[in-house]
Design a protein around this motif. Sequence first.
Motif, mmCIF file in Angstrom:
data_model
loop_
_atom_site.group_PDB
_atom_site.id
_atom_site.type_symbol
_atom_site.label_atom_id
_atom_site.label_comp_id
_atom_site.label_asym_id
_atom_site.label_seq_id
_atom_site.Cartn_x
_atom_site.Cartn_y
_atom_site.Cartn_z
ATOM 1 N N ALA A 248 37.501 5.405 -98.859
ATOM 2 C CA ALA A 248 38.106 6.497 -99.630
ATOM 3 C C ALA A 248 37.125 6.966 -100.700
ATOM 4 O O ALA A 248 36.419 6.156 -101.314
ATOM 5 C CB ALA A 248 39.405 6.025 -100.265
ATOM 6 N N LYS A 249 37.109 8.283 -100.928
ATOM 7 C CA LYS A 249 36.114 8.878 -101.816
ATOM 8 C C LYS A 249 36.093 8.185 -103.178
ATOM 9 O O LYS A 249 35.027 7.837 -103.696
ATOM 10 C CB LYS A 249 36.449 10.354 -102.002
ATOM 11 C CG LYS A 249 35.218 11.220 -102.004
ATOM 12 C CD LYS A 249 35.574 12.679 -101.849
ATOM 13 C CE LYS A 249 34.427 13.416 -101.161
ATOM 14 N NZ LYS A 249 34.828 14.756 -100.736
ATOM 15 N N GLU A 250 37.251 8.022 -103.768
ATOM 16 C CA GLU A 250 37.279 7.476 -105.141
ATOM 17 C C GLU A 250 36.788 6.022 -105.159
ATOM 18 O O GLU A 250 36.177 5.580 -106.127
ATOM 19 C CB GLU A 250 38.676 7.603 -105.772
ATOM 20 C CG GLU A 250 39.754 6.678 -105.205
ATOM 21 C CD GLU A 250 40.542 7.329 -104.066
ATOM 22 O OE1 GLU A 250 40.021 8.297 -103.438
ATOM 23 O OE2 GLU A 250 41.672 6.886 -103.786
ATOM 24 N N ASP A 251 37.026 5.317 -104.051
ATOM 25 C CA ASP A 251 36.556 3.929 -103.995
ATOM 26 C C ASP A 251 35.031 3.881 -103.909
ATOM 27 O O ASP A 251 34.389 3.056 -104.560
ATOM 28 C CB ASP A 251 37.156 3.219 -102.769
ATOM 29 C CG ASP A 251 38.668 3.086 -102.888
ATOM 30 O OD1 ASP A 251 39.175 3.053 -104.032
ATOM 31 O OD2 ASP A 251 39.339 3.029 -101.850
ATOM 32 N N VAL A 252 34.471 4.762 -103.066
ATOM 33 C CA VAL A 252 33.011 4.798 -102.955
ATOM 34 C C VAL A 252 32.405 5.179 -104.309
ATOM 35 O O VAL A 252 31.422 4.584 -104.758
ATOM 36 C CB VAL A 252 32.567 5.781 -101.849
ATOM 37 C CG1 VAL A 252 31.062 5.971 -101.856
ATOM 38 C CG2 VAL A 252 33.042 5.287 -100.477
ATOM 39 N N GLU A 253 33.025 6.148 -104.975
ATOM 40 C CA GLU A 253 32.502 6.558 -106.288
ATOM 41 C C GLU A 253 32.576 5.412 -107.285
ATOM 42 O O GLU A 253 31.664 5.209 -108.078
ATOM 43 C CB GLU A 253 33.263 7.778 -106.813
ATOM 44 C CG GLU A 253 32.914 9.049 -106.059
ATOM 45 C CD GLU A 253 31.411 9.181 -105.819
ATOM 46 O OE1 GLU A 253 30.615 9.097 -106.773
ATOM 47 O OE2 GLU A 253 31.010 9.337 -104.632
ATOM 48 N N ARG B 280 29.781 3.070 -106.527
ATOM 49 C CA ARG B 280 28.454 3.673 -106.391
ATOM 50 C C ARG B 280 27.410 3.055 -107.319
ATOM 51 O O ARG B 280 26.296 2.712 -106.869
ATOM 52 C CB ARG B 280 28.529 5.191 -106.589
ATOM 53 C CG ARG B 280 27.190 5.895 -106.410
ATOM 54 C CD ARG B 280 27.278 7.371 -106.769
ATOM 55 N NE ARG B 280 27.938 8.174 -105.741
ATOM 56 C CZ ARG B 280 27.305 8.729 -104.704
ATOM 57 N NH1 ARG B 280 25.994 8.555 -104.552
ATOM 58 N NH2 ARG B 280 27.964 9.455 -103.842
ATOM 59 N N VAL C 21 26.419 8.013 -97.659
ATOM 60 C CA VAL C 21 27.880 7.932 -97.589
ATOM 61 C C VAL C 21 28.342 8.520 -96.258
ATOM 62 O O VAL C 21 27.888 9.584 -95.846
ATOM 63 C CB VAL C 21 28.525 8.676 -98.772
ATOM 64 C CG1 VAL C 21 30.052 8.629 -98.652
ATOM 65 C CG2 VAL C 21 28.073 8.044 -100.087
ATOM 66 N N GLY D 261 31.632 9.002 -95.016
ATOM 67 C CA GLY D 261 33.006 9.476 -94.853
ATOM 68 C C GLY D 261 34.042 8.453 -95.258
ATOM 69 O O GLY D 261 33.730 7.412 -95.835
ATOM 70 N N GLU D 262 35.265 8.750 -94.925
ATOM 71 C CA GLU D 262 36.401 8.006 -95.477
ATOM 72 C C GLU D 262 36.859 6.848 -94.599
ATOM 73 O O GLU D 262 37.655 6.018 -95.014
ATOM 74 C CB GLU D 262 37.565 8.969 -95.718
ATOM 75 C CG GLU D 262 37.183 10.199 -96.551
ATOM 76 C CD GLU D 262 37.992 10.344 -97.829
ATOM 77 O OE1 GLU D 262 39.007 9.638 -97.978
ATOM 78 O OE2 GLU D 262 37.589 11.156 -98.688
#
Lengths: 298, 298, 298, 298
Positions: free
Chosen positions: A139-144, A147, A159, A161-162
Motif C-alpha cells: 500500500a502506498k502509505e506503507d511504502v512511504e 521509505r 516501487v 505498486g500496491e
Amino acid sequence: MKVGFIGLGNMGQPMASNLRAAGHELAVYNRSREKAEPLRQQGARVADSPADAARGAEVVFSMLADDGAVEGVVFGDTGLLVGLGRGALHVSSSTISVALSERLTEAHGKAGQRYVSAPVFGRPEAAQAKQLWVLAAGAKEDVERCRPLLEAVGRGLTVLGERPSAANVVKLSGNFLIASMTEALGEAFALTRKSGIEPQVFLSLFQSVFARSPIFERYAELIAREQYEPAGFKLRLGLKDVRLVLEAAGAAEVPMPLASLVRDHFLEGVARGMGDKDWAALGALAAERAGLDEPGSK
Amino acid sequence: MKVGFIGLGNMGQPMASNLRAAGHELAVYNRSREKAEPLRQQGARVADSPADAARGAEVVFSMLADDGAVEGVVFGDTGLLVGLGRGALHVSSSTISVALSERLTEAHGKAGQRYVSAPVFGRPEAAQAKQLWVLAAGAKEDVERCRPLLEAVGRGLTVLGERPSAANVVKLSGNFLIASMTEALGEAFALTRKSGIEPQVFLSLFQSVFARSPIFERYAELIAREQYEPAGFKLRLGLKDVRLVLEAAGAAEVPMPLASLVRDHFLEGVARGMGDKDWAALGALAAERAGLDEPGSK
Amino acid sequence: MKVGFIGLGNMGQPMASNLRAAGHELAVYNRSREKAEPLRQQGARVADSPADAARGAEVVFSMLADDGAVEGVVFGDTGLLVGLGRGALHVSSSTISVALSERLTEAHGKAGQRYVSAPVFGRPEAAQAKQLWVLAAGAKEDVERCRPLLEAVGRGLTVLGERPSAANVVKLSGNFLIASMTEALGEAFALTRKSGIEPQVFLSLFQSVFARSPIFERYAELIAREQYEPAGFKLRLGLKDVRLVLEAAGAAEVPMPLASLVRDHFLEGVARGMGDKDWAALGALAAERAGLDEPGSK
Amino acid sequence: MKVGFIGLGNMGQPMASNLRAAGHELAVYNRSREKAEPLRQQGARVADSPADAARGAEVVFSMLADDGAVEGVVFGDTGLLVGLGRGALHVSSSTISVALSERLTEAHGKAGQRYVSAPVFGRPEAAQAKQLWVLAAGAKEDVERCRPLLEAVGRGLTVLGERPSAANVVKLSGNFLIASMTEALGEAFALTRKSGIEPQVFLSLFQSVFARSPIFERYAELIAREQYEPAGFKLRLGLKDVRLVLEAAGAAEVPMPLASLVRDHFLEGVARGMGDKDWAALGALAAERAGLDEPGSK
C-alpha cells in the motif's frame, strides 16, 4: 523510528547495522543469539523472540533464508503476528515465494497489521557498503512510511505498486536473469575452451565488449516496447548465427542446450513468418507462449 | 597502405570509409555497383570484380552476409583467390562458419597467400562511429601487418592466437550470449507482464541493477577461473530460487523453457553433491558435458 | 533379375543373401573384399569396384554407414554413376541425409539413370530373418520395378510417393521416435530407481502395460487426424500429472529434462486456451511451431 | 466383503460397478448424488458423506480427480479419517502426488487405520471392460487383503512393495511416458507433414513398425539391466541420425525441441567417451544426472 529486525545472517546483519547507523532505535532477533552481539554493541536491544522484537516497533524487517524460515518467525506462539501492534508494518526482505508473500499479506491484513514486500538485489558486500538495490511493493502509505528505512540500506529503490507479491516476482525474475546469463557463459566458455581459446582471453573480451556495454539494455528496451520492426538485426540472421554456433559446437563435441533452445525459437519465428523482424522478437514468442498476445499483432 | 575492400553493405561501407579516412589507398568492390558510389567520391577506385579489387593490394578485407556470399567472392574465375598476389593478405570480417574459415585458411595457404580472420562486434552505427570491437586470429606477422587497419575501424582489438578460426568461434560465442540474454529477457518480461508489472518498470529496474553492473562479469570470472568454492551464493539456493520462479510462472501460466533448463542443471548439481558450491558451477557442469573435466576435480 | 549390391556390412550381407536366395543373379562389392566371401560361395560375382558391380545390372542396391560412404561409392572414377547403365536403377537403402538423397536423385537423373530411396527399419537379426520393414519412394515405375526385390528382403513395404527423399525423412523420423522413447525411458528409470523401485519391476510393468499396447497408437491416430476434441483426457490434467512428476523428481533430486519440456508445452497449451482439449494436442502445438496451422483452427 | 467407494466419475463408476458385480456389499458416495443412482439400482447403499460410506466397511476405495479432491474427502468433519474403523483399509486409486500419498500414509497410520496406494492405468472404456492395470503398494497383509478387489476391477496387478507412495511414482512415470511419446509423435508428424508426407501414411507406418512391436521393449530392457555393451546400434550413430533429423527439420523449418534435447544428450555421450556404447546409454546419462552412478562404471 522504532524498528525491529529479525534475521542477522550475512545480509541481515549489515542491513540492521545501517539502520542503526541512520539513527533508528533497534530491537533485533536471531535464532542463534551470538549473531546479535555486534548489534548489541552498537546499541540495539536483543530480543528473545520475533514477537519480542516487534514489541512497540513501528516497523519490523525480516531477512531470512527461505520460506520455511520466514514461516517460522511469523507464525507460532512467539511469532511476529503475535507481537506486531495494530497498524505496525512488517517489511519482508527475504527472497521468498510469491505464494508465501500473498499468504503474509492476508495474514497481516486479518491481524490489522501492514505488510510491505521489499526484497533486495546485492550480495553481503553490497549490503555492508549500503549498495543494495531495494524493491518495494505494498500500500502506498506503507511504502512511504518505510521509505527512509529502505533508503538507509541501499543505493536505490524501485516501487512496484500496491500488490506486495509483485516485488517477489521481480526479485525472482532478476535472479533468473543472472542464472540464465551464467548458464550462457558456462556453455560459451566450454565451447571456446574446447576450441583452444584461453578462458582468460574470452573473459577479457567479455569484459571489454559485453559486461558493461549497452548491448543487453538495448534488447531489453525492444522487448519492453514490443518494437520488433524495423529490424536492427534480422531474426533469420540470428537463426543463421546460432546454427553456426551449434555446428561449431557439434564439431568440437560440446553440448550447448541453451543454444539449442534459442535455435528452436528462432526457427519457430522464421517458420511463422517473423524472419524479417528484429531478433529481439524472441520476446514476442515468449509473450505469445504465455497467452499474452499473438505474434505479428504488434 | 594499398587496401582492397569487398562488400559495401551496412557494415562494410562505414568500415571502408574509415580505412579511407585513415589515409589508405582503397579499391572497393560490391555486387551492386551503386553502393560503391560514396566511396568513389571519397577517392576509392571502384573495381569490377573481387579479383580486380585485390589487384596490387597488400591487404583485402571482405565483409559479407554469410558463408555463401563469402564463397562467391573468394572462389570462381574472378574471385579473390585469383586476384590476390603472393604474400598478400585476406582479412575476413564476415560472421561465417568455423568450417569455412578453416577452408579459407587452407585455400589461401595453398595459393601462397595469407589469411586473417577478423570478425567484429557492433552494429552499423558503431561501425560508423569507429566503435567496433575487432577480433583477430592468424599468423602473428599477418595480424601485425593489418593491425593499423583493424585499429582504424574500431575502438579495441583482441588477438586470439594463430589459428584464424578461433576468431570465428569467439564471434559466434558472443552472438550466442546476446541471443541467450534476449531469450532470458523475453521470458522475464512475459512473467512480469502477466503478473501485472509494467514492462517499462521492469526495464528501468534492469537498467538500474543489471545492464551495466559488474554482476555478469563476476560470474564470468568465476567460470573462467573454475573457482566454485567458497560459494558466494550456493548452488542449492540457486535451485531454490529458480524453483520459485517456475512456481510463480506455473501459477501465472507462463512457460519459461530457459528457466526449466537452468532448474534441471541446478538440480543435477545438487543431485551430484555440488549443492554447496557457488551457483556459477553451472559452468563446471557445462564443461563436464563437453568432456573437458569432471566436476569436483577443481 | 541382374542385381548389384554394394556394402556388405551387418545389414547389407543378409540383405544380399536374401536377394540371392530369391533367385537373383548377384554381383557384390565391398571395400574390404573378405566380407564378400560368403556371398561368393552362394554364387555371387565379386566385383572390383562399385562401377564393376553395376556392369550390366538392372538394379543396384547400396547399403552403407553414412553420407560419406555413399558419396564414396557413387561419385569418383570407379563409382556407381560411371558404371550404371542408362535406365538402370540405384536403390539406396542407407540411412542418409535428405540433402544427399536429393543430390543423388539429381545426379542419377542427369546421367539418364533411375533412383529409388529405400531405407529399412530393423536390426541385423531382422535383416537375416527377412523381417525388415522397407520404405520406398521414387518414380512409380521404378518402385514397381524393384518391388519384388524389396519384398525379398523384408516383411512389409510402405511406398511414400514419387519424391525419393520422402523415404529418408520418414526413416529419420522413425529413428527419432526410438531415440525419444529411449530418453523417456531413461528418465523414468532414473526416477523410479531413485525412488526405490527395482528396475526389473518397472520393466515388467512397462512390458505389461505399454510396450505392445494400443496406447501409443491411439495418440498417433489423434494427431494424424488433428482430432483434439472431445478430450479423452484433458490437456490441463496432463499438465497436472507432469507437474506431479516434476515435483516427485525434484524431491528425489532427479533431473528430467524431457518432463520439463513436456510440462512447458502443456503449460503453453493451457495459457492459450487449449486446456480442455485432449492432451494429444501437443501435436497441434508442434504443428503450429512449424508454421503449419494455428492451434484452435481445428 | 463390505466395501465403500468414494468418487463416482468416469473411472469410479465402472470400478464400483465391477466390485458390486463381483458380489461385494457396497456403500458409495459422490459429491453430486445423482451419479450414485446407477449403483443404487445395482443394490449399493448411497452414503451421505465419506465418513458414512466408510461406516462398517472393511475396505474403502477413493477415485477422484486430484489432490484437492482427495484431501476434501479424507480430512474434515465428515471425512474418511473420521468414518473409517480401526484396522480398516483405505485404497486410494486417484492419480495424486507422492507428497499427498505420504501424508495419507501417516494420517491413516496415526488413526490406527491402514492405507494402500492403488492407482490404475486405463481409460474409462478399460474400466468398464475390467481391463485396467492396477498398481498396488502398502503393507503386505493390506495388499493381500484387498487383492481380490483389485483383481475384480482390472486385468492385471503389479505389486510395488511396502511404501504406498511407490505406486504413485510409478503411475506418474507411466503418464510421463505417454506424454513423452505424444510429444515425439507431434514433432514427427510436423516434420513429415511439412515434408509432404500424408499424416495417414505416416500413421499407418507407425502402426506397422512401431506401435505394437518389441522395439521400445528392447530399449527398456537394456536400460533396466544397464547393459550398454556390446552395442546393437552405437550411440555415435544415434547422434548421426538425430543430427540428420535436425538438419532435415531445419531445412523444412520445423522446430523439434525434443530432437534437440536428444541430440545434446547423444553429443554429451560422445564427448565423454561413450560413443561406442549402445545408444540406449541415454539411460546411463539420465541415471548419472540423478547422482545414481557414474557412466562408464557399468
